[in-house]
Design a protein around this motif. Structure first.
Motif, PDB file in Angstrom:
ATOM      1  N   HIS A   1     -14.490  -5.583  -9.299  1.00 37.68           N
ATOM      2  CA  HIS A   1     -13.279  -5.312  -8.523  1.00 37.68           C
ATOM      3  C   HIS A   1     -12.206  -6.390  -8.707  1.00 37.68           C
ATOM      4  CE1 HIS A   1     -10.862  -3.489  -5.440  1.00 37.68           C
ATOM      5  NE2 HIS A   1     -10.871  -4.568  -4.675  1.00 37.68           N
ATOM      6  N   SER A   2     -12.616  -7.580  -9.113  1.00 36.56           N
ATOM      7  CA  SER A   2     -11.642  -8.662  -9.291  1.00 36.56           C
ATOM      8  C   SER A   2     -10.575  -8.301 -10.330  1.00 36.56           C
ATOM      9  CB  SER A   2     -12.350  -9.961  -9.689  1.00 36.56           C
ATOM     10  OG  SER A   2     -13.150  -9.774 -10.841  1.00 36.56           O
ATOM     11  N   LEU A   3     -10.891  -7.406 -11.252  1.00 37.50           N
ATOM     12  CA  LEU A   3      -9.889  -6.948 -12.214  1.00 37.50           C
ATOM     13  C   LEU A   3      -8.680  -6.366 -11.490  1.00 37.50           C
ATOM     14  CD1 LEU A   3      -8.701  -5.973 -14.908  1.00 37.50           C
ATOM     15  CD2 LEU A   3     -10.245  -4.003 -14.789  1.00 37.50           C
ATOM     16  N   HIS A   4      -8.931  -5.600 -10.450  1.00 38.25           N
ATOM     17  CA  HIS A   4      -7.847  -4.978  -9.687  1.00 38.25           C
ATOM     18  C   HIS A   4      -6.935  -6.029  -9.060  1.00 38.25           C
ATOM     19  CE1 HIS A   4      -5.808  -2.003  -7.226  1.00 38.25           C
ATOM     20  NE2 HIS A   4      -6.094  -2.684  -6.124  1.00 38.25           N
ATOM     21  N   HIS A   5      -7.510  -7.168  -8.678  1.00 39.14           N
ATOM     22  CA  HIS A   5      -6.746  -8.211  -7.999  1.00 39.14           C
ATOM     23  C   HIS A   5      -6.110  -9.207  -8.963  1.00 39.14           C
ATOM     24  CE1 HIS A   5      -7.574  -7.674  -3.618  1.00 39.14           C
ATOM     25  NE2 HIS A   5      -8.482  -6.856  -4.129  1.00 39.14           N
ATOM     26  N   SER A   6      -6.382  -9.071 -10.240  1.00 41.49           N
ATOM     27  CA  SER A   6      -5.871 -10.047 -11.198  1.00 41.49           C
ATOM     28  C   SER A   6      -4.423  -9.787 -11.611  1.00 41.49           C
ATOM     29  CB  SER A   6      -6.760 -10.071 -12.451  1.00 41.49           C
ATOM     30  OG  SER A   6      -6.703  -8.830 -13.150  1.00 41.49           O
ATOM     31  N   GLN A   7      -3.823  -8.722 -11.112  1.00 46.50           N
ATOM     32  CA  GLN A   7      -2.428  -8.424 -11.440  1.00 46.50           C
ATOM     33  C   GLN A   7      -1.492  -9.303 -10.610  1.00 46.50           C
ATOM     34  OE1 GLN A   7       0.107  -7.991 -13.155  1.00 46.50           O
ATOM     35  NE2 GLN A   7      -0.054  -5.798 -13.645  1.00 46.50           N
TER      36      GLN A   7
ATOM     37  N   ALA B   1      -3.334  13.178  -1.867  1.00 47.01           N
ATOM     38  CA  ALA B   1      -2.642  12.538  -0.742  1.00 47.01           C
ATOM     39  C   ALA B   1      -2.968  11.052  -0.671  1.00 47.01           C
ATOM     40  CB  ALA B   1      -3.030  13.228   0.564  1.00 47.01           C
ATOM     41  N   SER B   2      -4.238  10.720  -0.840  1.00 46.45           N
ATOM     42  CA  SER B   2      -4.657   9.325  -0.783  1.00 46.45           C
ATOM     43  C   SER B   2      -4.042   8.515  -1.924  1.00 46.45           C
ATOM     44  CB  SER B   2      -6.190   9.250  -0.838  1.00 46.45           C
ATOM     45  OG  SER B   2      -6.620   7.902  -0.838  1.00 46.45           O
ATOM     46  N   ARG B   3      -4.042   9.076  -3.124  1.00 44.93           N
ATOM     47  CA  ARG B   3      -3.501   8.348  -4.281  1.00 44.93           C
ATOM     48  C   ARG B   3      -2.009   8.075  -4.130  1.00 44.93           C
ATOM     49  NH1 ARG B   3      -7.095   8.561  -8.756  1.00 44.93           N
ATOM     50  NH2 ARG B   3      -9.117   8.123  -7.797  1.00 44.93           N
ATOM     51  N   MET B   4      -1.263   9.018  -3.573  1.00 46.52           N
ATOM     52  CA  MET B   4       0.171   8.816  -3.414  1.00 46.52           C
ATOM     53  C   MET B   4       0.451   7.696  -2.414  1.00 46.52           C
ATOM     54  SD  MET B   4       1.515  10.655  -5.609  1.00 46.52           S
ATOM     55  CE  MET B   4       3.183  10.203  -5.141  1.00 46.52           C
ATOM     56  N   LEU B   5      -0.287   7.662  -1.321  1.00 42.45           N
ATOM     57  CA  LEU B   5      -0.100   6.595  -0.336  1.00 42.45           C
ATOM     58  C   LEU B   5      -0.483   5.241  -0.924  1.00 42.45           C
ATOM     59  CD1 LEU B   5      -1.423   8.341   2.903  1.00 42.45           C
ATOM     60  CD2 LEU B   5       0.921   7.596   2.470  1.00 42.45           C
ATOM     61  N   GLN B   6      -1.523   5.210  -1.736  1.00 44.22           N
ATOM     62  CA  GLN B   6      -1.952   3.947  -2.325  1.00 44.22           C
ATOM     63  C   GLN B   6      -0.962   3.453  -3.384  1.00 44.22           C
ATOM     64  OE1 GLN B   6      -6.341   3.578  -3.147  1.00 44.22           O
ATOM     65  NE2 GLN B   6      -6.405   5.620  -2.233  1.00 44.22           N
ATOM     66  N   SER B   7      -0.279   4.352  -4.056  1.00 42.18           N
ATOM     67  CA  SER B   7       0.761   3.933  -5.002  1.00 42.18           C
ATOM     68  C   SER B   7       1.888   3.217  -4.261  1.00 42.18           C
ATOM     69  CB  SER B   7       1.322   5.148  -5.756  1.00 42.18           C
ATOM     70  OG  SER B   7       0.366   5.672  -6.643  1.00 42.18           O
ATOM     71  N   LEU B   8       2.276   3.750  -3.106  1.00 40.02           N
ATOM     72  CA  LEU B   8       3.302   3.095  -2.295  1.00 40.02           C
ATOM     73  C   LEU B   8       2.841   1.713  -1.842  1.00 40.02           C
ATOM     74  CD1 LEU B   8       5.908   2.959  -0.623  1.00 40.02           C
ATOM     75  CD2 LEU B   8       4.722   4.238   1.184  1.00 40.02           C
ATOM     76  N   GLN B   9       1.578   1.590  -1.443  1.00 37.29           N
ATOM     77  CA  GLN B   9       1.051   0.309  -0.956  1.00 37.29           C
ATOM     78  C   GLN B   9       1.150  -0.779  -2.021  1.00 37.29           C
ATOM     79  OE1 GLN B   9      -2.966   1.230   0.072  1.00 37.29           O
ATOM     80  NE2 GLN B   9      -2.387   2.716   1.634  1.00 37.29           N
ATOM     81  N   HIS B  10       0.980  -0.423  -3.278  1.00 31.94           N
ATOM     82  CA  HIS B  10       0.970  -1.407  -4.362  1.00 31.94           C
ATOM     83  C   HIS B  10       2.350  -1.648  -4.971  1.00 31.94           C
ATOM     84  CE1 HIS B  10      -3.322  -0.364  -4.165  1.00 31.94           C
ATOM     85  NE2 HIS B  10      -3.546  -1.542  -4.705  1.00 31.94           N
TER      86      HIS B  10
ATOM     87  N   TRP C   1       2.133   1.042 -10.302  1.00 31.93           N
ATOM     88  CA  TRP C   1       1.061   1.539 -11.171  1.00 31.93           C
ATOM     89  C   TRP C   1      -0.255   0.800 -10.946  1.00 31.93           C
ATOM     90  CZ3 TRP C   1       3.332   5.685 -12.688  1.00 31.93           C
ATOM     91  CH2 TRP C   1       4.661   5.682 -13.109  1.00 31.93           C
ATOM     92  N   SER C   2      -0.224  -0.278 -10.168  1.00 30.88           N
ATOM     93  CA  SER C   2      -1.393  -1.167 -10.076  1.00 30.88           C
ATOM     94  C   SER C   2      -2.570  -0.576  -9.298  1.00 30.88           C
ATOM     95  CB  SER C   2      -0.990  -2.503  -9.422  1.00 30.88           C
ATOM     96  OG  SER C   2      -0.036  -3.176 -10.210  1.00 30.88           O
ATOM     97  N   ASP C   3      -2.337   0.480  -8.544  1.00 31.79           N
ATOM     98  CA  ASP C   3      -3.422   1.081  -7.771  1.00 31.79           C
ATOM     99  C   ASP C   3      -4.579   1.503  -8.664  1.00 31.79           C
ATOM    100  OD1 ASP C   3      -4.895   2.463  -5.770  1.00 31.79           O
ATOM    101  OD2 ASP C   3      -3.941   4.328  -6.378  1.00 31.79           O
ATOM    102  N   ASP C   4      -4.262   1.989  -9.873  1.00 26.88           N
ATOM    103  CA  ASP C   4      -5.299   2.514 -10.771  1.00 26.88           C
ATOM    104  C   ASP C   4      -5.893   1.463 -11.688  1.00 26.88           C
ATOM    105  OD1 ASP C   4      -5.139   5.275  -9.945  1.00 26.88           O
ATOM    106  OD2 ASP C   4      -3.171   5.321 -10.894  1.00 26.88           O
TER     107      ASP C   4
END
Length: 281
Positions: free
Chosen positions: A115-121, A164-173, A127-130
């Motif tokens: 999971h640390s890969l996700h946080h390395s940005q 729905a979940s993916r769209m909200l998570q895109s906004l979060q990032h 686009w970082s959600d994915d």
């Protein structure tokens, strides 16, 4: 709202009210590669449809022994006739399990290795959600697919829940100075709240440098962080990344890769180190 229209609006917001100037253009394009592979949750939905007949077979076998399958709708008579309420109910239950899976990613060494890969940005953007390791994505999708099937989510409903979940998570990032106000941030995870989750020394460390843990694990609904005492609110928009990416003496100068394949390979190596009992933070 069309998905492509929502993306264009987020991109416009990043240009108008960015948190900071994005320095690594290549990193942003690399995140876009992850998004192309995951934007509609193709792997997530595929895993669900593969699991569906397997779970149905198990349910049929249990039925022979007079074991009735569980369905969340049965707990609230008549709710199945109200699709919007059913949708929101499923969303809340799945988000509860997603919170605990995400929290485990930050507290279990071998899960954090991936999971640390996700946080390395360090240039977090819409686009970082994915940006995740493929093994991490697969494990998450199998678990959430099993949970969805266990509570009676139908395949068409699951597709809508994922979108729905993916769209909200895109906004979060997204790299935007946006929050939902004092009370709104207590309900939904905003870009400001989630940036603290990605902040150096805050989002992935609970007891100082090199520790596992963190704050703000909620995926959609902030209430889980408040209930389980992992919430951290703030008024500033934090810079993102990992402490061990920093040059010595602040960090270790660890390389998380710049391309899709290098990031996947280095993540796999971190997993092997974790399984061998070697440090991963």
């Amino acid at each position: 709202m069309r998905i492509d229209g929502a993306v264009y609006r987020l991109a416009a917001l990043e240009a108008l009210i960015p948190v900071h100037r994005i320095e690594g253009a290549h990193a942003r394009w690399n995140d876009f590669t992850y998004t192309v592979l995951n934007r509609l949750g193709i792997l997530t939905v595929a895993v669900f449809f593969i699991l569906d007949p397997l779970v149905n077979r198990v349910m049929e076998e249990l039925h022979l022994y007079s074991v009735q399958p569980f369905n969340l709708d049965d707990l609230w008579p008549g709710v199945s006739d109200r699709p919007l309420i059913t949708f929101l109910l499923y969303l809340v239950v799945l988000d509860f399990f997603d919170y605990w899976y995400h929290r485990a990613q930050h507290n279990v060494r071998w899960m954090w290795a991936l999971h640390s890969l996700h946080h390395s940005q360090q240039d977090m953007n819409l686009w970082s959600d994915d940006r995740n390791h493929v093994l991490d994505v697969f494990m998450h999708d199998v678990l959430m697919g099993l949970v969805a099937l266990a509570i009676g989510v139908a395949p068409p409903q699951y597709v809508l829940l994922v979108v729905a979940s993916r769209m909200l998570q895109s906004l979060q990032h997204a790299n935007v100075r946006v929050h939902f106000g004092r009370w709104g941030d207590y309900l939904l995870v905003s870009p400001r709240f989630h940036r603290l989750h990605h902040a150096i020394g805050i989002g992935h460390e609970s007891s100082g440098a090199g520790s596992l843990g963190g704050h703000n694990f909620a995926v959609l609904f902030t209430v889980w962080d408040m209930l389980f005492r992992s919430a951290r609110f703030g008024r500033h928009f934090a810079l993102t990344g990992l402490r061990d990416q920093l040059a010595p003496p602040q960090g270790k100068g660890r390389d998380y890769g710049t391309s899709f394949w290098s990031q996947q390979w280095l993540g796999f190596r971190r997993l092997l180190r974790a399984l061998a009992g070697k440090p991963v933070v």
